[in-house]
Design a protein around this motif. Structure first.
Motif, PDB file in Angstrom:
ATOM      1  N   ALA A 143       0.936  -1.302  -0.145  1.00 15.65           N
ATOM      2  CA  ALA A 143      -0.153  -0.222   0.005  1.00 15.65           C
ATOM      3  C   ALA A 143       1.032   1.312  -0.252  1.00 15.65           C
ATOM      4  O   ALA A 143       0.611   1.950  -0.717  1.00 15.65           O
ATOM      5  N   THR A 144       1.964   1.116   0.764  1.00 11.26           N
ATOM      6  CA  THR A 144       2.760   2.305   0.761  1.00 11.26           C
ATOM      7  C   THR A 144       3.504   2.813  -0.548  1.00 11.26           C
ATOM      8  O   THR A 144       3.679   3.801  -0.782  1.00 11.26           O
ATOM      9  N   HIS A 145       3.809   1.682  -1.098  1.00 15.24           N
ATOM     10  CA  HIS A 145       4.582   1.863  -2.539  1.00 15.24           C
ATOM     11  C   HIS A 145       3.763   2.149  -3.372  1.00 15.24           C
ATOM     12  O   HIS A 145       4.039   3.286  -4.234  1.00 15.24           O
ATOM     13  N   LEU A 146       2.387   1.804  -3.469  1.00 12.60           N
ATOM     14  CA  LEU A 146       1.402   2.188  -4.425  1.00 12.60           C
ATOM     15  C   LEU A 146       1.100   3.663  -4.331  1.00 12.60           C
ATOM     16  O   LEU A 146       1.116   4.673  -5.256  1.00 12.60           O
ATOM     17  N   GLU A 147       0.921   4.165  -2.853  1.00  5.53           N
ATOM     18  CA  GLU A 147       0.665   5.584  -2.581  1.00  5.53           C
ATOM     19  C   GLU A 147       1.853   6.537  -3.097  1.00  5.53           C
ATOM     20  O   GLU A 147       1.752   7.492  -3.561  1.00  5.53           O
ATOM     21  N   ALA A 148       3.236   6.000  -2.812  1.00  2.38           N
ATOM     22  CA  ALA A 148       4.437   6.745  -3.118  1.00  2.38           C
ATOM     23  C   ALA A 148       4.439   7.203  -4.553  1.00  2.38           C
ATOM     24  O   ALA A 148       4.936   8.271  -4.849  1.00  2.38           O
ATOM     25  N   VAL A 149       4.327   6.339  -5.341  1.00  2.00           N
ATOM     26  CA  VAL A 149       4.254   6.701  -6.728  1.00  2.00           C
ATOM     27  C   VAL A 149       2.886   7.061  -7.339  1.00  2.00           C
ATOM     28  O   VAL A 149       3.028   7.191  -8.738  1.00  2.00           O
ATOM     29  N   SER A 150       2.166   7.210  -6.627  1.00  2.47           N
ATOM     30  CA  SER A 150       0.695   7.847  -7.347  1.00  2.47           C
ATOM     31  C   SER A 150       0.170   6.772  -8.101  1.00  2.47           C
ATOM     32  O   SER A 150      -0.395   6.978  -9.042  1.00  2.47           O
ATOM     33  N   PHE A 151       0.498   5.434  -7.682  1.00  5.02           N
ATOM     34  CA  PHE A 151      -0.435   4.461  -8.527  1.00  5.02           C
ATOM     35  C   PHE A 151      -1.877   4.171  -7.836  1.00  5.02           C
ATOM     36  O   PHE A 151      -2.145   4.387  -6.813  1.00  5.02           O
ATOM     37  N   PRO A 152      -2.752   3.577  -8.835  1.00  2.00           N
ATOM     38  CA  PRO A 152      -3.936   3.228  -8.298  1.00  2.00           C
ATOM     39  C   PRO A 152      -3.810   2.240  -7.117  1.00  2.00           C
ATOM     40  O   PRO A 152      -3.178   1.485  -6.965  1.00  2.00           O
ATOM     41  N   GLU A 153      -4.870   2.435  -6.238  1.00  2.00           N
ATOM     42  CA  GLU A 153      -4.827   1.703  -4.811  1.00  2.00           C
ATOM     43  C   GLU A 153      -4.914  -0.036  -5.292  1.00  2.00           C
ATOM     44  O   GLU A 153      -4.529  -0.946  -4.747  1.00  2.00           O
ATOM     45  N   LYS A 154      -5.848  -0.197  -6.413  1.00  2.00           N
ATOM     46  CA  LYS A 154      -5.952  -1.768  -6.829  1.00  2.00           C
ATOM     47  C   LYS A 154      -5.282  -1.778  -8.213  1.00  2.00           C
ATOM     48  O   LYS A 154      -5.452  -0.985  -9.154  1.00  2.00           O
ATOM     49  N   VAL A 155      -4.526  -2.575  -8.584  1.00  2.00           N
ATOM     50  CA  VAL A 155      -3.970  -2.889  -9.834  1.00  2.00           C
ATOM     51  C   VAL A 155      -4.508  -4.434 -10.649  1.00  2.00           C
ATOM     52  O   VAL A 155      -5.339  -4.859 -10.037  1.00  2.00           O
ATOM     53  N   ASP A 156      -3.939  -4.434 -11.680  1.00  4.58           N
ATOM     54  CA  ASP A 156      -4.575  -5.581 -12.404  1.00  4.58           C
ATOM     55  C   ASP A 156      -3.808  -6.860 -12.371  1.00  4.58           C
ATOM     56  O   ASP A 156      -4.143  -7.834 -13.063  1.00  4.58           O
ATOM     57  N   GLY A 157      -2.487  -6.827 -11.852  1.00  2.00           N
ATOM     58  CA  GLY A 157      -1.733  -7.898 -11.938  1.00  2.00           C
ATOM     59  C   GLY A 157      -0.371  -7.646 -10.621  1.00  2.00           C
ATOM     60  O   GLY A 157      -0.044  -6.615 -10.706  1.00  2.00           O
ATOM     61  N   ILE A 158      -0.160  -8.766  -9.830  1.00  2.00           N
ATOM     62  CA  ILE A 158       0.968  -8.534  -9.048  1.00  2.00           C
ATOM     63  C   ILE A 158       1.724  -9.678  -9.155  1.00  2.00           C
ATOM     64  O   ILE A 158       1.231 -10.776  -8.956  1.00  2.00           O
ATOM     65  N   LEU A 159       3.115  -9.747  -9.444  1.00  2.00           N
ATOM     66  CA  LEU A 159       4.000 -10.666  -9.569  1.00  2.00           C
ATOM     67  C   LEU A 159       4.913 -10.705  -8.470  1.00  2.00           C
ATOM     68  O   LEU A 159       5.458  -9.662  -8.004  1.00  2.00           O
ATOM     69  N   LEU A 160       5.332 -11.616  -7.725  1.00  2.00           N
ATOM     70  CA  LEU A 160       6.167 -12.014  -6.956  1.00  2.00           C
ATOM     71  C   LEU A 160       7.342 -13.144  -7.409  1.00  2.00           C
ATOM     72  O   LEU A 160       6.807 -14.243  -7.761  1.00  2.00           O
ATOM     73  N   ASP A 161       8.552 -12.955  -7.497  1.00  2.00           N
ATOM     74  CA  ASP A 161       9.504 -13.927  -7.886  1.00  2.00           C
ATOM     75  C   ASP A 161      10.578 -14.038  -6.757  1.00  2.00           C
ATOM     76  O   ASP A 161      11.494 -13.053  -6.742  1.00  2.00           O
ATOM     77  N   LEU A 162      10.114 -14.843  -5.846  1.00  2.00           N
ATOM     78  CA  LEU A 162      10.994 -14.808  -4.531  1.00  2.00           C
ATOM     79  C   LEU A 162      12.167 -15.187  -4.639  1.00  2.00           C
ATOM     80  O   LEU A 162      12.797 -15.823  -5.470  1.00  2.00           O
ATOM     81  N   GLY A 163      13.099 -14.894  -3.505  1.00  2.00           N
ATOM     82  CA  GLY A 163      14.410 -15.465  -3.373  1.00  2.00           C
ATOM     83  C   GLY A 163      15.366 -14.333  -3.791  1.00  2.00           C
ATOM     84  O   GLY A 163      15.315 -13.195  -3.838  1.00  2.00           O
ATOM     85  N   VAL A 164      16.782 -14.801  -4.180  1.00  2.00           N
ATOM     86  CA  VAL A 164      17.997 -13.890  -4.373  1.00  2.00           C
ATOM     87  C   VAL A 164      17.909 -13.771  -6.108  1.00  2.00           C
ATOM     88  O   VAL A 164      17.517 -14.608  -6.656  1.00  2.00           O
ATOM     89  N   ASN A 165      18.582 -12.734  -6.434  1.00  2.00           N
ATOM     90  CA  ASN A 165      18.837 -12.556  -7.792  1.00  2.00           C
ATOM     91  C   ASN A 165      20.460 -13.090  -7.927  1.00  2.00           C
ATOM     92  O   ASN A 165      21.205 -13.109  -6.987  1.00  2.00           O
ATOM     93  N   SER A 166      20.638 -13.205  -9.187  1.00  2.00           N
ATOM     94  CA  SER A 166      21.994 -13.991  -9.282  1.00  2.00           C
ATOM     95  C   SER A 166      23.313 -12.933  -9.073  1.00  2.00           C
ATOM     96  O   SER A 166      24.167 -13.504  -8.367  1.00  2.00           O
ATOM     97  N   ARG A 167      22.783 -11.819  -9.266  1.00  2.00           N
ATOM     98  CA  ARG A 167      24.076 -10.839  -8.789  1.00  2.00           C
ATOM     99  C   ARG A 167      24.550 -10.942  -7.463  1.00  2.00           C
ATOM    100  O   ARG A 167      25.313 -10.737  -6.918  1.00  2.00           O
ATOM    101  N   GLN A 168      23.338 -10.772  -6.722  1.00  2.00           N
ATOM    102  CA  GLN A 168      23.294 -10.799  -5.091  1.00  2.00           C
ATOM    103  C   GLN A 168      24.194 -12.183  -4.871  1.00  2.00           C
ATOM    104  O   GLN A 168      25.238 -11.897  -3.985  1.00  2.00           O
ATOM    105  N   LEU A 169      23.867 -13.169  -5.538  1.00  2.00           N
ATOM    106  CA  LEU A 169      24.560 -14.449  -5.121  1.00  2.00           C
ATOM    107  C   LEU A 169      25.969 -14.462  -5.569  1.00  2.00           C
ATOM    108  O   LEU A 169      27.073 -14.925  -4.850  1.00  2.00           O
TER     109      LEU A 169
END
Ligand SMILES: C[S@@+](CC[C@H](N)C(=O)[O-])C[C@H]1O[C@@H](n2cnc3c(N)ncnc32)[C@H](O)[C@@H]1O
Length: 319
Positions: free
Chosen positions: A86-112
């Motif tokens: 909710a905080t992120h949506l508000e911070a960038v003036s995005f609508p409170e409700k969106v049409d899709g949310i993606l999570l790709d969990l874990g670490v990225n290769s550069r971090q590893l």
């Protein structure tokens, strides 16, 4: 399909983007922007898509923003955890409700692959493991230098599924008491190698004995399951009717949490099964789109072995 990328090879890229866009709409969130691979395909596939990309890691956010700069104002970014959506949506003036949310969990290769981040026992570096290494949270060194045998064993057992959790925990405490506190990844690796037997899997490559404890520490340091649980409690508040939720997980505990929450939201009613009539009035709010999780193809795993434990679940919001 598998484009060369020195940053991170995106896992289940086409599948995730197809599910995300399958309900239409134009406002989307990538809650784990990472190298921006999913984000790029989302923005490239449909010209009307506007995307909010979130990542806890300021460096990942910076790199992804550079990679995606050609999309201009269609990409907004926000640093922090997807758990506080909710905080992120508000911070960038995005609508409170969106049409899709993606999570790709874990670490990225550069971090590893960056020894200075301390995520991997394959590179020597400070024992850090925080997604936001500019932040103030505890590091992996803080955990191994201060936790009791019982607490370390619990972390290794629960989040690393390490069968020799107690043995690893005892070795760590003995090391820090007789040698010096841990500060480097290789010190921890050496300690675990001395304490744990090498496990050989039939037909598979030998698993490094440090693997499970390192993974468990990363999950503990970043409170990854707490973040996921918080998100799963609230994400439907931010989806339009027909909006998609797509989650790629790499850990069986994460996948189980996602599966159970999706099932609970798809069922709605929480009355005891022996109650003849529903008294809670809770309606189903989700329709599961992937009855079984989607796994990467053999071709993808051959190209990117890090994809081998990935599984994707998708659902759509129905109220
Ligand atoms: C597997 S990578 C994502 C890769 C990305 N989908 C791509 O195609 O390049 C996971 C990313 O999630 C970020 N991350 C992990 N936990 C997070 C959280 N709770 N909130 C936001 N980002 C998180 C990590 O910093 C990492 O960059």
């Amino acid at each position: 399909m598998f484009e060369p990328d020195d940053w991170h090879i995106t896992v289940l890229r086409d599948e995730a983007v197809q599910w995300m866009l399958s309900g239409g709409g134009r406002h989307f969130v990538d809650g784990t922007l990472g190298g921006g691979g999913h984000a790029e395909l989302l923005l490239r596939t449909r010209e009307d898509v506007e995307l909010l990309g979130i990542d806890r890691d300021p460096e990942a956010l910076h790199q992804a923003t550079q990679r995606l700069q050609s999309f201009g104002e269609r990409l907004k970014t926000s640093q922090g955890s997807y758990a506080t959506l909710a905080t992120h949506l508000e911070a960038v003036s995005f609508p409170e409700k969106v049409d899709g949310i993606l999570l790709d969990l874990g670490v990225n290769s550069r971090q590893l692959d960056d020894g200075e981040r301390g995520f991997s026992f394959r590179h020597d570096g400070p024992l850090d493991m925080r997604f936001n290494s500019e932040g103030s949270g505890q590091t992996a060194a803080d955990v191994v230098n201060t936790y009791s045998v019982e607490d370390l064993a619990r972390i290794f057992r629960r989040w690393g599924e390490e069968p020799q959790a107690k043995r690893a925990a005892k070795a760590i405490v003995a090391w820090r008491e007789t040698k010096q506190p841990f500060s480097r990844t290789f010190e921890l690796k050496d300690c675990l190698h001395a304490a744990l037997p090498v496990r050989r899997k039939k037909k598979a490559k030998q698993v490094d004995p440090a693997t499970r404890c390192f993974q468990a520490l990363r999950i503990a340091v970043n409170e990854e399951l707490v973040q996921l649980e918080t998100f799963l409690e609230t994400f439907t508040e931010h989806l339009n009717v027909g909006g998609r939720i797509v989650i790629i997980s790499f850990h069986s505990l994460e996948d189980r949490m996602v599966k159970r929450r999706f099932q609970a939201l798809a069922k709605g009613c929480i009355c005891p099964p022996d109650l003849p009539v529903c008294g809670c009035g809770i309606e189903p709010s989700l329709q599961i789109l992937t009855r079984k999780p989607i796994w990467p193809s053999d071709e993808e795993v051959t190209h990117n072995p890090r994809a081998r434990s990935a599984r994707l679940r998708a659902a759509k919001c129905i109220i």
